[in-house]
Design a protein around this motif. Sequence first.
Motif, mmCIF file in Angstrom:
data_model
loop_
_atom_site.group_PDB
_atom_site.id
_atom_site.type_symbol
_atom_site.label_atom_id
_atom_site.label_comp_id
_atom_site.label_asym_id
_atom_site.label_seq_id
_atom_site.Cartn_x
_atom_site.Cartn_y
_atom_site.Cartn_z
ATOM 1 N N LEU A 151 24.756 38.653 10.729
ATOM 2 C CA LEU A 151 25.830 37.725 11.088
ATOM 3 C C LEU A 151 26.008 36.661 10.001
ATOM 4 N N ALA A 152 24.893 36.110 9.515
ATOM 5 C CA ALA A 152 24.981 35.102 8.447
ATOM 6 C C ALA A 152 25.613 35.702 7.199
ATOM 7 N N ALA A 153 25.281 36.958 6.886
ATOM 8 C CA ALA A 153 25.847 37.627 5.708
ATOM 9 C C ALA A 153 27.349 37.829 5.875
ATOM 10 N N GLU A 154 27.778 38.277 7.047
ATOM 11 C CA GLU A 154 29.213 38.490 7.281
ATOM 12 C C GLU A 154 29.981 37.177 7.189
ATOM 13 N N ARG A 155 29.405 36.110 7.724
ATOM 14 C CA ARG A 155 30.086 34.812 7.665
ATOM 15 C C ARG A 155 30.193 34.311 6.228
ATOM 16 N N SER A 156 29.124 34.472 5.477
ATOM 17 C CA SER A 156 29.116 34.009 4.089
ATOM 18 C C SER A 156 30.133 34.776 3.241
ATOM 19 N N VAL A 157 30.151 36.100 3.379
ATOM 20 C CA VAL A 157 31.107 36.922 2.639
ATOM 21 C C VAL A 157 32.524 36.625 3.107
ATOM 22 N N ALA A 215 44.368 38.447 13.529
ATOM 23 C CA ALA A 215 44.256 37.456 12.459
ATOM 24 C C ALA A 215 43.312 36.300 12.805
ATOM 25 N N PRO A 216 43.253 35.843 14.067
ATOM 26 C CA PRO A 216 42.337 34.735 14.373
ATOM 27 C C PRO A 216 40.845 35.123 14.368
ATOM 28 N N ASN A 217 40.534 36.425 14.299
ATOM 29 C CA ASN A 217 39.119 36.834 14.289
ATOM 30 C C ASN A 217 38.383 36.146 13.149
ATOM 31 N N ARG A 218 37.218 35.625 13.459
ATOM 32 C CA ARG A 218 36.385 34.985 12.452
ATOM 33 C C ARG A 218 35.384 35.998 11.899
ATOM 34 N N PRO A 219 34.861 35.763 10.708
ATOM 35 C CA PRO A 219 33.856 36.678 10.155
ATOM 36 C C PRO A 219 32.666 36.827 11.098
ATOM 37 N N GLY A 220 32.290 38.066 11.358
ATOM 38 C CA GLY A 220 31.132 38.337 12.207
ATOM 39 C C GLY A 220 31.396 38.162 13.690
ATOM 40 N N GLU A 221 32.650 38.031 14.087
ATOM 41 C CA GLU A 221 32.959 37.747 15.495
ATOM 42 C C GLU A 221 32.434 38.833 16.437
ATOM 43 N N ALA A 222 32.626 40.084 16.053
ATOM 44 C CA ALA A 222 32.153 41.179 16.911
ATOM 45 C C ALA A 222 30.629 41.157 17.038
#
Length: 199
Positions: free
Chosen positions: A46-52, A15-22
Motif C-alpha cells: 500500500l505504501a509503495a502504491e501511494r508513493s508511486v 477518477a476520484p480513486n486514490r492510489p492503493g484504494e483497492a
Amino acid sequence: VELARLALHPDDDLAPNRPGEALQISLDRDPAPARRLRADARHRALAAERSVGEALDALEGAGWRVLHSLPLPGDARIHHLLIGPGGLFCVGTLAVRKQRVRIADPMVTVGRAEPFPLLRSLRSDAGRASFALTAEVRPVLVLAGTGAADLDVAAPPRDVRVLREADLPALARLGGVLKPADVEALHALARDRRTWERV
C-alpha cells in the motif's frame, strides 16, 4: 469529452480513486491479526502504491493524466494507468526495501522470497487495458520503497519497462504518440467503470 464526463454517474467515475484504494479496502475488510511476528506485506504494498501514485500525479502538469486502482473482473486491478503524450502505460508497483530484485522473464524474485510470474500478470493487465481502450497500453514495473533496490536483470524483459521510483519523472519526457485531444478522450473512456466490466 466534456459531455461524456458530465453524463458519467458518480458511482461509475473512477477518477476520484486514490492510489492503493483497492488495497486499503482489502485491509479494512480483512485486517491482519494484532499479534504477528512479521508485518502484513499488504502495508508495504500500500505504501509503495501511494508513493508511486503521488509521483505519477506530479506528471499531470506535463500533459499526462493518471487513474489509480482500476478494478478488473475477477478481483484483479490495475495499480495505475498513465495516459499522455508518450502513450498509455499500465504501471504496476513492487514494494522493495533495500532488497535484491532478480528479473528472469517472466519471473521476479525479491530478496529470498520465492520467484513469482509478475511480468506475466503485468502483461496480462496491459493486454486487458488495450482491449478495453482499443489502444496500445504498454506495461511498466516500478520498484518502489525506501533505499535503492539492487536490480539484477538476467535478460531485459521484452516489452516491459522496469523503472525505479526515482526514474518516473523521465516518463514525462516521452512524446509523439498522442495529441492532447486523444489523451482527454482516452482518459474519459478509462475513468468510466463500465469500460472495464467487459474485459
